[in-house]
Write a protein that holds these residues in place. Structure first.
Motif, PDB file in Angstrom:
ATOM      1  N   THR A  39       1.070   1.064  41.180  1.00  0.00           N
ATOM      2  CA  THR A  39       0.344  -0.188  41.013  1.00  0.00           C
ATOM      3  C   THR A  39       1.184  -1.357  41.510  1.00  0.00           C
ATOM      4  O   THR A  39       2.404  -1.304  41.548  1.00  0.00           O
ATOM      5  CB  THR A  39      -0.035  -0.410  39.536  1.00  0.00           C
ATOM      6  OG1 THR A  39       1.111  -0.205  38.708  1.00  0.00           O
ATOM      7  CG2 THR A  39      -1.132   0.556  39.122  1.00  0.00           C
ATOM      8  N   VAL A  40       0.481  -2.425  41.896  1.00  0.00           N
ATOM      9  CA  VAL A  40       1.131  -3.599  42.472  1.00  0.00           C
ATOM     10  C   VAL A  40       1.217  -4.687  41.413  1.00  0.00           C
ATOM     11  O   VAL A  40       0.206  -5.064  40.826  1.00  0.00           O
ATOM     12  CB  VAL A  40       0.339  -4.115  43.690  1.00  0.00           C
ATOM     13  CG1 VAL A  40       0.999  -5.361  44.280  1.00  0.00           C
ATOM     14  CG2 VAL A  40       0.214  -3.013  44.741  1.00  0.00           C
ATOM     15  N   ASN A  41       2.409  -5.212  41.165  1.00  0.00           N
ATOM     16  CA  ASN A  41       2.598  -6.194  40.089  1.00  0.00           C
ATOM     17  C   ASN A  41       3.264  -7.473  40.588  1.00  0.00           C
ATOM     18  O   ASN A  41       4.120  -8.045  39.925  1.00  0.00           O
ATOM     19  CB  ASN A  41       3.430  -5.569  38.961  1.00  0.00           C
ATOM     20  CG  ASN A  41       2.704  -4.436  38.271  1.00  0.00           C
ATOM     21  OD1 ASN A  41       1.586  -4.597  37.830  1.00  0.00           O
ATOM     22  ND2 ASN A  41       3.342  -3.275  38.193  1.00  0.00           N
ATOM     23  N   GLU A  42       2.849  -7.936  41.749  1.00  0.00           N
ATOM     24  CA  GLU A  42       3.428  -9.141  42.330  1.00  0.00           C
ATOM     25  C   GLU A  42       2.694 -10.373  41.799  1.00  0.00           C
ATOM     26  O   GLU A  42       1.511 -10.572  42.064  1.00  0.00           O
ATOM     27  CB  GLU A  42       3.314  -9.091  43.856  1.00  0.00           C
ATOM     28  CG  GLU A  42       3.825 -10.340  44.577  1.00  0.00           C
ATOM     29  CD  GLU A  42       5.329 -10.532  44.427  1.00  0.00           C
ATOM     30  OE1 GLU A  42       5.799 -11.675  44.546  1.00  0.00           O
ATOM     31  OE2 GLU A  42       6.032  -9.526  44.202  1.00  0.00           O
ATOM     32  N   THR A  43       3.381 -11.190  41.012  1.00  0.00           N
ATOM     33  CA  THR A  43       2.743 -12.390  40.483  1.00  0.00           C
ATOM     34  C   THR A  43       3.805 -13.386  40.056  1.00  0.00           C
ATOM     35  O   THR A  43       5.004 -13.119  40.156  1.00  0.00           O
ATOM     36  CB  THR A  43       1.807 -12.036  39.306  1.00  0.00           C
ATOM     37  OG1 THR A  43       1.059 -13.193  38.935  1.00  0.00           O
ATOM     38  CG2 THR A  43       2.595 -11.516  38.108  1.00  0.00           C
ATOM     39  N   TYR A  44       3.362 -14.556  39.581  1.00  0.00           N
ATOM     40  CA  TYR A  44       4.287 -15.585  39.124  1.00  0.00           C
ATOM     41  C   TYR A  44       3.505 -16.574  38.269  1.00  0.00           C
ATOM     42  O   TYR A  44       2.262 -16.579  38.255  1.00  0.00           O
ATOM     43  CB  TYR A  44       4.951 -16.303  40.301  1.00  0.00           C
ATOM     44  CG  TYR A  44       3.994 -16.722  41.411  1.00  0.00           C
ATOM     45  CD1 TYR A  44       3.306 -17.922  41.342  1.00  0.00           C
ATOM     46  CD2 TYR A  44       3.775 -15.887  42.504  1.00  0.00           C
ATOM     47  CE1 TYR A  44       2.428 -18.300  42.331  1.00  0.00           C
ATOM     48  CE2 TYR A  44       2.894 -16.245  43.505  1.00  0.00           C
ATOM     49  CZ  TYR A  44       2.229 -17.456  43.423  1.00  0.00           C
ATOM     50  OH  TYR A  44       1.328 -17.815  44.400  1.00  0.00           O
ATOM     51  N   PHE A  45       4.203 -17.412  37.538  1.00  0.00           N
ATOM     52  CA  PHE A  45       3.561 -18.377  36.660  1.00  0.00           C
ATOM     53  C   PHE A  45       2.810 -19.444  37.460  1.00  0.00           C
ATOM     54  O   PHE A  45       3.261 -19.881  38.517  1.00  0.00           O
ATOM     55  CB  PHE A  45       4.604 -19.053  35.767  1.00  0.00           C
ATOM     56  CG  PHE A  45       5.018 -18.213  34.594  1.00  0.00           C
ATOM     57  CD1 PHE A  45       4.407 -18.343  33.359  1.00  0.00           C
ATOM     58  CD2 PHE A  45       6.009 -17.257  34.731  1.00  0.00           C
ATOM     59  CE1 PHE A  45       4.773 -17.563  32.273  1.00  0.00           C
ATOM     60  CE2 PHE A  45       6.401 -16.465  33.663  1.00  0.00           C
ATOM     61  CZ  PHE A  45       5.778 -16.614  32.425  1.00  0.00           C
ATOM     62  N   SER A  84      -0.617  -7.737  34.710  1.00  0.00           N
ATOM     63  CA  SER A  84       0.681  -7.430  35.309  1.00  0.00           C
ATOM     64  C   SER A  84       1.776  -7.560  34.252  1.00  0.00           C
ATOM     65  O   SER A  84       1.614  -7.137  33.121  1.00  0.00           O
ATOM     66  CB  SER A  84       0.926  -8.333  36.522  1.00  0.00           C
ATOM     67  OG  SER A  84       2.088  -7.958  37.212  1.00  0.00           O
ATOM     68  N   SER A  85       2.873  -8.202  34.586  1.00  0.00           N
ATOM     69  CA  SER A  85       4.009  -8.304  33.669  1.00  0.00           C
ATOM     70  C   SER A  85       3.943  -9.540  32.782  1.00  0.00           C
ATOM     71  O   SER A  85       4.963  -9.973  32.246  1.00  0.00           O
ATOM     72  CB  SER A  85       5.329  -8.273  34.449  1.00  0.00           C
ATOM     73  OG  SER A  85       5.283  -9.117  35.580  1.00  0.00           O
ATOM     74  N   GLY A  86       2.756 -10.113  32.634  1.00  0.00           N
ATOM     75  CA  GLY A  86       2.539 -11.150  31.641  1.00  0.00           C
ATOM     76  C   GLY A  86       2.468 -12.575  32.141  1.00  0.00           C
ATOM     77  O   GLY A  86       2.093 -13.474  31.387  1.00  0.00           O
ATOM     78  N   ALA A  95       5.615  -7.474  29.924  1.00  0.00           N
ATOM     79  CA  ALA A  95       4.909  -8.629  29.376  1.00  0.00           C
ATOM     80  C   ALA A  95       5.300  -8.850  27.921  1.00  0.00           C
ATOM     81  O   ALA A  95       5.492  -9.987  27.478  1.00  0.00           O
ATOM     82  CB  ALA A  95       3.401  -8.427  29.504  1.00  0.00           C
ATOM     83  N   ALA A  96       5.430  -7.763  27.160  1.00  0.00           N
ATOM     84  CA  ALA A  96       5.815  -7.879  25.755  1.00  0.00           C
ATOM     85  C   ALA A  96       7.226  -8.441  25.618  1.00  0.00           C
ATOM     86  O   ALA A  96       7.521  -9.208  24.695  1.00  0.00           O
ATOM     87  CB  ALA A  96       5.719  -6.525  25.071  1.00  0.00           C
TER      88      ALA A  96
END
Length: 283
Positions: free
Chosen positions: A79-85, A121-123, A160-161
């Motif tokens: 899975t792809v988890n590319e993100t940012y705030f 994703s990672s939150g 994320a947790a």
């Protein structure tokens, strides 16, 4: 497939083996891979075979089908988890300026408003929603705002947790927001303060699995951004049907800026606001 050690440069999936792996991933996630993604898939399959101590793809595929934990591990790897705030923050502005004011017309102070980030994703996305509302929606304390983050990737949910992020993920946040809601940890990383981190509910969900989606109840707003582009038309229709069912009548669905509902479903009404276009479940 070559007989080399998995993870080495000579690892190669036959066309048949690649098709079997891609079919496995598609049936469980809705995501489309294939020959164009051969190198991406081969690297991840090789890593998983190495982790399981096998050089036989046939043996590994049998393990993959028999062991749900290994299936989850491969899905996590692919899975792809590319993100940012504050990614696509025009939609966050639309949320506070237009969507929520419309949604609370028929609510009383203290009523619940549910917002779902799926995939989360990672939150970064569900935390961004919380931060944005705390900073930009004057009625945030007048309503019981519940934010839920869900993802098919268990590793992403664990990240994320933990709520700890590096400079790249945080680069779009204003300095006062960083100072108010994050504590420095180590190696230029910061962790979200406990009160905010514990206010977000995190849970697994699979967009193409009816039961895992329905189990979360209904929401006033759903953010489902930049994932449908990885699906084919059939999987998109299934996912969008589940998203429709997860909205209350009159609820809003926010897709990524490159995504459109035009070829997927006519069940939604397209709404154009000053900051963004969103899709609404008819009342």
């Amino acid at each position: 497939m070559s007989r080399g050690t998995p993870g080495m440069a000579d690892f190669h999936l036959t066309a048949e083996s690649l098709e079997r792996i891609c079919d496995f991933l598609y049936r469980r996630t809705g995501m489309i891979f294939g020959e164009k993604k051969r190198y991406y898939i081969e690297r991840r399959v090789a890593d998983r075979m190495k982790a399981n101590g096998t050089v036989s793809f046939t043996f590994y595929f049998g393990l993959l089908r028999a062991n749900p934990a290994e299936g989850e591990a491969l899905i996590n790897a692919c899975t792809v988890n590319e993100t940012y705030f504050y990614r696509e923050d025009h939609q966050l502005k639309c949320l506070s300026d237009d969507l929520l004011p419309e949604l609370i017309r028929n609510k009383a102070p203290g009523d619940r408003v549910r917002i779902w980030s799926n995939p989360c994703s990672s939150g970064e996305e569900p935390y961004s929603i919380a931060l944005w509302l705390l900073e930009n929606w004057r009625l945030v304390d007048a309503y019981n705002v519940e934010i839920v983050g869900s993802d098919i990737d268990s590793h992403a949910l664990a990240a994320a947790a933990a709520g700890e992020y590096g400079d790249r993920a945080l680069s779009r946040l204003p300095g006062p927001v960083l100072d108010s809601y994050f504590n420095p940890t180590h190696h230029h990383r910061r962790r979200i303060i406990d009160d905010l981190r514990e206010s977000i509910s995190l849970s697994p969900a699979n967009l193409i699995d009816r039961d895992s989606m329905a189990g979360h109840g209904r929401f006033e707003v759903i953010f489902c951004r930049n994932v449908l582009i990885y699906f084919d038309d059939a999987a998109r229709k299934v996912a969008v049907g589940h998203l429709f069912d997860a909205l209350v009548p009159g609820g809003f669905l926010c897709l990524g800026h490159t995504e459109s509902m035009s070829r997927i479903s006519d069940a939604f009404v397209l709404r154009r606001f000053p900051e963004a276009m969103v899709y609404q479940r008819p009342v």
